[in-house]
Write an enzyme that holds these catalytic residues in place. Structure first.
Site, PDB file in Angstrom:
ATOM      1  N   GLU A  55       0.018   3.446  30.262  1.00  0.00           N
ATOM      2  CA  GLU A  55      -0.370   4.331  29.254  1.00  0.00           C
ATOM      3  C   GLU A  55      -1.987   3.835  29.148  1.00  0.00           C
ATOM      4  O   GLU A  55      -2.418   2.786  29.118  1.00  0.00           O
ATOM      5  CB  GLU A  55       0.395   4.272  28.026  1.00  0.00           C
ATOM      6  CG  GLU A  55       1.934   4.381  28.107  1.00  0.00           C
ATOM      7  CD  GLU A  55       2.531   3.916  26.818  1.00  0.00           C
ATOM      8  OE1 GLU A  55       2.566   5.104  26.118  1.00  0.00           O
ATOM      9  OE2 GLU A  55       2.803   3.042  26.654  1.00  0.00           O
ATOM     10  N   ASP A 105       9.820  -2.898  24.132  1.00  0.00           N
ATOM     11  CA  ASP A 105       9.527  -1.526  23.853  1.00  0.00           C
ATOM     12  C   ASP A 105       9.520  -0.599  25.207  1.00  0.00           C
ATOM     13  O   ASP A 105      10.096   0.683  24.790  1.00  0.00           O
ATOM     14  CB  ASP A 105       8.136  -1.306  23.266  1.00  0.00           C
ATOM     15  CG  ASP A 105       7.711   0.089  23.009  1.00  0.00           C
ATOM     16  OD1 ASP A 105       8.216   0.537  22.122  1.00  0.00           O
ATOM     17  OD2 ASP A 105       6.299   0.765  23.239  1.00  0.00           O
ATOM     18  N   HIS A 112      13.259   2.177  29.141  1.00  0.00           N
ATOM     19  CA  HIS A 112      12.558   3.186  29.978  1.00  0.00           C
ATOM     20  C   HIS A 112      12.388   2.395  31.518  1.00  0.00           C
ATOM     21  O   HIS A 112      12.788   3.326  32.511  1.00  0.00           O
ATOM     22  CB  HIS A 112      11.166   3.640  29.678  1.00  0.00           C
ATOM     23  CG  HIS A 112      11.191   4.161  28.227  1.00  0.00           C
ATOM     24  ND1 HIS A 112      12.098   4.781  27.666  1.00  0.00           N
ATOM     25  CD2 HIS A 112      10.176   4.238  27.377  1.00  0.00           C
ATOM     26  CE1 HIS A 112      11.975   5.120  26.161  1.00  0.00           C
ATOM     27  NE2 HIS A 112      10.555   4.731  26.077  1.00  0.00           N
ATOM     28  N   LYS A 133      -0.117  -0.961  28.026  1.00  0.00           N
ATOM     29  CA  LYS A 133      -0.817  -0.160  27.186  1.00  0.00           C
ATOM     30  C   LYS A 133      -2.402  -0.273  27.447  1.00  0.00           C
ATOM     31  O   LYS A 133      -2.909  -1.385  27.983  1.00  0.00           O
ATOM     32  CB  LYS A 133      -1.061  -0.406  25.891  1.00  0.00           C
ATOM     33  CG  LYS A 133       0.573  -0.174  25.076  1.00  0.00           C
ATOM     34  CD  LYS A 133       0.618   0.610  23.921  1.00  0.00           C
ATOM     35  CE  LYS A 133       2.070   0.850  23.573  1.00  0.00           C
ATOM     36  NZ  LYS A 133       2.849   2.063  24.177  1.00  0.00           N
TER      37      LYS A 133
HETATM   38  C1  BG6 Z   1       8.037   4.751  23.446  1.00  0.00           C
HETATM   39  C2  BG6 Z   1       7.544   3.689  23.163  1.00  0.00           C
HETATM   40  O1  BG6 Z   1       9.639   4.663  23.660  1.00  0.00           O
HETATM   41  O2  BG6 Z   1       7.707   5.583  24.713  1.00  0.00           O
HETATM   42  C3  BG6 Z   1       6.004   3.968  23.199  1.00  0.00           C
HETATM   43  O3  BG6 Z   1       7.775   3.170  21.983  1.00  0.00           O
HETATM   44  C4  BG6 Z   1       5.366   4.492  24.287  1.00  0.00           C
HETATM   45  O4  BG6 Z   1       5.287   2.769  22.911  1.00  0.00           O
HETATM   46  C5  BG6 Z   1       6.145   5.802  24.604  1.00  0.00           C
HETATM   47  O5  BG6 Z   1       4.148   4.947  24.161  1.00  0.00           O
HETATM   48  C6  BG6 Z   1       5.707   6.460  25.835  1.00  0.00           C
HETATM   49  O6  BG6 Z   1       6.437   7.889  26.028  1.00  0.00           O
HETATM   50  P1  BG6 Z   1       5.797   8.796  26.833  1.00  0.00           P
HETATM   51  O7  BG6 Z   1       6.789  10.118  26.728  1.00  0.00           O
HETATM   52  O8  BG6 Z   1       4.657   9.055  26.358  1.00  0.00           O
HETATM   53  O9  BG6 Z   1       5.466   8.272  28.316  1.00  0.00           O
END
Ligand code: BG6
Length: 484
Positions: A211, A230, A235, A333
């Site tokens: 990200e 997180d 994920h 990040k």
């Molecule tokens: C969330 C996290 O679950 O997913 C965030 O808490 C993260 O920190 C986000 O930024 C990322 O999701 P996506 O859909 O933008 O890839």
């Protein structure tokens, strides 16, 4: 599995960021195409002292930003919404909810908890005491389900007192993403890949969720969790499961989740002498993203902290299919670009008959890009055109599938459009089962505990780079390199 669509949706935490930014716009996406159950009534609950018309005004402002929506569906959605000011610690508030539910319930109810997870158990208890739960109700729970295994068990026990496991829909919004589901389509809708999908042919796998954003006003939450809790616990491990699992016999909840849990249970613990060589934690310092200066994590949080904003792991799945294949997981990040990608590097040819092409020879690779745009690319070696007086030369060429172009006429759905529709209709395939959550925590806890015991602190990396230099060593020590 319950199959009656719910006709009452009750959202707790409705004034929160997730509800305003993602949930209401996703409901609108469904409203635009008339996909919501015709009689669906939506009760939005939060602590703020608003009435329905003030909440609708607040929601209308968010909905104005949704691209594909014109006034008619926005009005239709707002008309479905009723606001209820609720103090979660107060039984009288739930008496108000009981009245509202009583007025509108005419079939199934879907409760959606988008509050701090520390409230989940007590909300469920209050719903139960108030007689608001029957066997046809369902409940959607947002992450994080706990901060570690112990707290996740407490949440699961607390919600499990009121709802049976088949009624509980734990959200991992990555499972609602089109690209993630396409991973299943690619694997199980084609016969081409399955024979190659194993240690016999795969040299290494990389799963990256990068990200560019920092903590974006969520420093309080984020600093308590960090990238491991997180992102990796949910994920990344879900992506790993879908990448590595055996073919399920059906695309239905038990079959898919039974295969995912086997992957999680086969993950080799990372700890002891392996810890430093198999895991890297990083924290961004000031740097630049897209040429724009950005502050470091410590400046954003306002104090010195040991929370990691980057994690790199070398994981192994100890089963027949994947024995010996490293799965490199990486998330961070303030990386140079936003990218969610799964990279398969296949084994090199066993013997090369092109000595003049030695330097150009690259192993084949399959790259499944999930974000920001979806694409699939297969890198192949091809003959470089020419008369080959000094021997055949080869070049790497990509066979590219741009899914955006291939499905230009199809609107890309947000993850929550899919997840809401599935939960309303009672299909839990794309939701996470209790044993998955807890097994994932157990693995992640082991690494975090190891870091603490060994006094490992996150290494700095300038914002706009791919993590600390030790992340490079994680792969290069084994003759691999991260795809960038
Ligand atoms: C969330 C996290 O679950 O997913 C965030 O808490 C993260 O920190 C986000 O930024 C990322 O999701 P996506 O859909 O933008 O890839």
């Amino acid at each position: 599995m319950t199959t009656q669509p719910a006709n009452l949706l009750v959202i707790f935490g409705a004034t929160g960021d997730l509800a305003q930014r993602m949930l209401l716009p996703s409901l609108l996406g469904l409203e635009v195409d008339e996909l919501l159950p015709e009689k669906l009534h939506i009760v939005c609950c939060a602590r703020s002292d608003l009435d329905t018309s003030a909440f609708r005004n607040m929601a209308a402002k968010q909905l104005q930003r949704v691209e594909h929506a014109d006034d008619v569906p926005v009005r239709r959605l707002l008309d479905r919404i009723e606001y209820l000011s609720i103090d979660l610690s107060d039984a009288a508030s739930f008496a108000k909810l009981t009245k509202v539910v009583g007025r509108h319930k005419n079939g199934n109810v879907l409760y959606h908890l988008s509050t701090a997870p520390s409230w989940y158990a007590s909300i469920c208890d209050r719903l139960a005491e108030s007689g608001l739960i029957d066997p046809d109700c369902r409940i959607m729970l947002e992450k994080p389900i706990g901060h570690d295994l112990t707290s996740s068990r407490e949440i699961n026990d607390g919600t499990g007192r009121a709802f049976s496991e088949s009624q509980i829909y734990r959200v991992d919004h990555y499972l609602g993403k089109e690209g993630v589901q396409n991973l299943l389509a690619l694997r199980f809708g084609n016969s081409l890949f399955e024979p190659l999908w194993s240690a016999q042919h795969v040299e290494q796998v990389q799963i990256t969720v990068a990200e560019t954003v920092g903590v974006e006003g969520r420093a309080g939450y984020y600093d308590e969790y960090g990238a491991m809790r997180d992102m990796v616990q949910n994920h990344l491990l879900q992506l790993l499961c879908l990448t590595a699992m055996e073919p399920p016999s059906h695309f239905e909840p038990a079959a898919v989740r039974n295969e995912k849990i086997k992957v999680l249970r086969s993950l080799r613990p990372i700890g002891g002498p392996d810890l430093a060589g198999h895991s890297v934690a990083g924290q961004y310092t000031a740097g630049a993203i897209d040429g724009k200066a950005v502050p470091g994590y410590v400046e954003e949080v306002g104090e010195k902290t040991r929370t990691e904003t980057f994690v790199g792991l070398r994981a192994h799945i100890d089963n027949w299919r994947w024995s010996g294949v490293p799965f490199y997981l990486r998330t961070g990040k303030r990386m140079p670009r936003r990218m969610t990608e799964i990279y398969f590097q296949f084994r090199s040819v066993p013997h090369s008959i092109f000595p003049a092409a030695e330097a150009q020879m690259q192993p084949n690779a399959l790259i499944i890009r999930l974000q920001p745009e979806e694409s699939i690319s297969l890198s192949l070696m091809n003959k470089t055109p020419g008369l080959d007086r000094d021997g055949v030369k080869l070049s790497q060429v990509a066979l590219d599938l741009n899914l955006h172009d291939a499905f230009e006429d199809k609107r890309r759905r947000s993850a929550y459009e899919r997840l809401y529709l599935d939960a309303l209709e009672g299909n839990s395939t794309l939701f996470v089962r209790r044993d998955e959550v807890e097994t994932a925590w157990e693995w992640v806890d082991g690494i975090i505990d190891g870091w603490h015991k060994a006094g490992i602190e996150p290494k700095g990396y300038p914002a706009g780079t791919w993590g600390p230099s030790s992340a490079v060593a994680l792969t290069e020590r084994h003759g691999h390199s991260w795809r960038e």
